[in-house]
Enzyme design. Structure first.
Site, PDB file in Angstrom:
ATOM      1  N   VAL A  63       0.817  -1.226   0.000  1.00 55.84           N
ATOM      2  CA  VAL A  63       0.000   0.000   0.000  1.00 55.84           C
ATOM      3  C   VAL A  63       0.848   1.273   0.000  1.00 55.84           C
ATOM      4  CG1 VAL A  63      -2.019  -1.080   1.081  1.00 55.84           C
ATOM      5  CG2 VAL A  63      -0.281   0.011   2.541  1.00 55.84           C
ATOM      6  N   ASN A  89      -7.249  -0.159   5.617  1.00 54.24           N
ATOM      7  CA  ASN A  89      -6.972  -0.743   6.937  1.00 54.24           C
ATOM      8  C   ASN A  89      -5.498  -1.056   7.173  1.00 54.24           C
ATOM      9  OD1 ASN A  89      -7.586  -2.700   9.354  1.00 54.24           O
ATOM     10  ND2 ASN A  89      -6.570  -3.974   7.816  1.00 54.24           N
ATOM     11  N   TYR A 154       2.874   7.205  15.323  1.00 53.10           N
ATOM     12  CA  TYR A 154       1.633   6.444  15.107  1.00 53.10           C
ATOM     13  C   TYR A 154       0.411   7.350  15.291  1.00 53.10           C
ATOM     14  CZ  TYR A 154      -1.893   2.759  15.567  1.00 53.10           C
ATOM     15  OH  TYR A 154      -3.015   1.967  15.402  1.00 53.10           O
ATOM     16  N   LYS A 158      -2.549   8.368  12.580  1.00 54.25           N
ATOM     17  CA  LYS A 158      -3.953   7.990  12.794  1.00 54.25           C
ATOM     18  C   LYS A 158      -4.853   9.226  12.880  1.00 54.25           C
ATOM     19  CE  LYS A 158      -3.394   3.943  12.179  1.00 54.25           C
ATOM     20  NZ  LYS A 158      -4.200   3.090  11.294  1.00 54.25           N
TER      21      LYS A 158
END
Ligand SMILES: NC(=O)c1ccc[n+]([C@@H]2O[C@H](COP(=O)([O-])OP(=O)(O)OC[C@H]3O[C@@H](n4cnc5c(N)ncnc54)[C@H](O)[C@@H]3O)[C@@H](O)[C@H]2O)c1
Length: 256
Positions: A63, A89, A154, A158
């Site tokens: 991805v 995802n 992270y 997100k």
């Protein structure tokens, strides 16, 4: 069968939450295309899903790679004639690190995997989603809303997914395409096990994570799959731009 005759792409659908989504989407009548950069897990997941009578195809795709993301979406539409949903995802949570321990290169690489891939999934699937009046689901995390220690990279990635979700939801609502984010707290997956295995006592570490959730446990992959299936279905026709938290109540007092 709330997704009967629909076609969905689930990135990272070979393990963990993505596999949970694939199982549940298939149960609701959806044809699912799962992708991963790991062909071994892809073939295993495809076989497992076919044994449960799912209409499924695995396509190898990293991805992070623009060309491979374009190919994933084009091959899906060529193979199945339409695209109704993409679940962005695939992602990774690196080990705990303070900002001085994270190099700029590692930070950018994580954004590429968790956030830029989501942007590409949205961008390249959009021409097809406009035709079906489909929907986009971005797998974010509850820590994007409440923060997390030693996870600057992270949490940035997100939170970026939620910003992207809200901006696109505004642009695409008049065109009939809905965009939502799903923000789980702990979910028992291979990634969670990978983290636990870095701890002194992995079982005790998992029990501790369970205890952070007022329902007394982490979510199961299928529970997150059901939330995504609902968001992808016509039952959620008025829901767009939302960050939905299937978190077992964790935000009410995470790690209290
Ligand atoms: N497990 C949790 O507690 C939790 C909580 C909140 C959010 N999330 C998010 O959910 C998503 C899935 O997490 P998980 O726990 O199921 O992880 P996992 O490691 O168990 O599974 C990740 C999947 O993504 C695929 N993947 C990884 N890198 C890829 C790449 N470069 N190209 C294509 N596929 C790739 C893997 O092959 C695998 O199929 C992630 O975005 C994660 O941030 C997880």
């Amino acid at each position: 069968m709330k997704l009967k005759d629909k076609v969905a792409i689930i990135t990272g659908g070979t393990k963990g939450i993505g596999l949970g989504c694939a199982k549940v989407f298939a149960k609701h009548g959806c044809t699912v295309v799962i992708c991963s950069n790991d062909p071994g897990s892809g073939q295993e997941a495809e076989e497992q899903l076919k044994q449960a009578d799912a209409k499924v195809r695995f396509i190898e795709c990293d991805v992070k790679d623009e060309g491979q993301m374009t190919q994933l979406i084009e091959q899906t539409v060529q193979g199945f004639g339409q695209l109704d949903c993409i679940v962005n995802n695939a992602g990774w949570h690196p080990p705990a690190m303070t900002i001085d321990q994270i190099s700029v290169a590692d930070y950018e690489s994580l954004l590429r995997l968790n956030l830029t891939s989501t942007f590409m999934g949205c961008k390249f699937s959009l021409p097809h989603l406009l035709k079906t009046k489909g929907s986009i689901i971005n797998m974010s995390s509850e820590v994007a809303l409440i923060g997390q220690g030693e996870a600057a990279g992270y949490v940035s990635s997100k939170a970026g997914q939620i910003g992207l979700t809200k901006a696109l939801a505004l642009d695409l609502a008049p065109k009939g395409v809905r965009v939502n984010a799903v923000c789980p707290a702990g979910v028992m997956t291979p990634l969670m096990q990978e983290w636990a295995d870095t701890q002194y006592d992995p079982s005790a570490a998992l029990e501790m994570v369970d205890s952070w959730h007022p329902i007394g446990r982490m979510a199961k992959i299928e529970e997150i799959g059901e939330v995504c299936a609902f968001l992808a279905s016509s039952e959620a026709s008025s829901i767009t731009g939302q960050a939905i938290c299937p978190d077992g109540g964790a935000a009410l007092g995470y790690r209290r």
